[in-house]
Enzyme design. Structure first.
Site, PDB file in Angstrom:
ATOM      1  N   ASP A   8       5.945 -16.978  -2.082  1.00  0.00           N
ATOM      2  CA  ASP A   8       5.857 -16.915  -0.622  1.00  0.00           C
ATOM      3  C   ASP A   8       5.969 -18.324  -0.066  1.00  0.00           C
ATOM      4  OD1 ASP A   8       5.416 -14.260  -1.022  1.00  0.00           O
ATOM      5  OD2 ASP A   8       3.385 -14.204  -0.203  1.00  0.00           O
ATOM      6  N   ASP A 129       5.796  -2.233   4.502  1.00  0.00           N
ATOM      7  CA  ASP A 129       4.437  -2.780   4.431  1.00  0.00           C
ATOM      8  C   ASP A 129       3.518  -1.909   5.275  1.00  0.00           C
ATOM      9  OD1 ASP A 129       5.659  -4.891   3.045  1.00  0.00           O
ATOM     10  OD2 ASP A 129       6.034  -5.971   4.910  1.00  0.00           O
TER      11      ASP A 129
END
Length: 238
Positions: A8, A129
């Site tokens: 990330d 998500d």
């Protein structure tokens, strides 16, 4: 089954967020390419890269870091975060990205998903998500009122062959991956699913394999030393 380590990115650095909260950030590495090389050495055949700045902004931000990761020998990369136009998708594929992961676009711009699938067949994936069953977008900052299976069915019809499903409430919390929920999504939508969020150890990898999933994404557990990538890759192949 694939074990896919995550990188990330915020400000060109490798970070992890707790439950997707930008205010709760830990920096794990200053050099993303070095981290990618380490992951390849440990057996990664695919690296899941998320441009968190891009997810927030709505366009790719960490392009230099992405380019550097793609240049690592043996690193195959999938990229998500801020990919909401065909030119941006094309731009990152030209950098060397193998697959793009469309999240917000999968909800707000199904036409874009269709166009991308037609133009770049086999290279478009969808990131779904969810928190408490509701799909979240824009870097997990906005609710949609939609369920994961509904979104998965839509993107499948648009041409997507693989969905990456993250339980946002578990992400970075070591509470165990939702292999059961991911398998249910796979069955309901009729699309391959990779699970993400909450991986705490090898048992989670085995649970995903037993559930018949396409893969599992491992992030914080890897960076905190709770799981060794080489062992996870072996467990997935057992």
């Amino acid at each position: 089954m694939l074990v896919i380590p995550a990188i990330d990115l915020i400000g060109g650095e490798v970070v992890r967020l707790e439950k997707g909260d930008f205010a709760r950030k830990t920096v794990y590495a200053r050099d993303p390419a070095e981290k990618a090389a380490e992951l390849v050495r440990d057996g990664a055949s695919l690296i899941h890269v998320v441009d968190l700045d891009g997810a927030k902004a709505g366009w790719p931000v960490n392009l230099d870091a992405v380019r550097a990761i793609c240049a690592v020998p043996g690193a195959e990369v999938e990229l998500g975060g801020g990919l909401r136009s065909l030119p941006d998708i094309e731009k990152v594929l030209e950098l060397g990205v193998r697959y793009v992961v469309l999240g917000t676009a999968a909800v707000e711009r199904l036409d874009l998903v269709r166009q991308a699938c037609a133009r770049f067949p086999g290279r478009v994936r969808s990131g779904i998500d969810a928190r408490n069953g509701e799909v979240k977008i824009a870097g997990w900052l906005e609710g949609t009122g939609l369920g994961a299976a509904e979104v998965a069915r839509r993107v499948k019809e648009a041409g997507v062959g693989l969905v990456e499903y993250t339980d946002v409430g578990r992400d970075g919390m070591f509470t165990g991956v939702d292999a059961e929920g991911a398998a249910r999504l796979q069955a309901e939508a009729g699309v391959q699913v990779v699970a993400s969020g909450g991986v705490a150890g090898l048992d989670d990898v085995r649970a995903c394999r037993a559930a018949g999933l396409a893969g599992v994404i491992v992030g914080k557990a890897l960076y905190e030393g709770r799981i060794a990538l080489a062992e996870a890759v072996r467990a997935a192949a057992e």
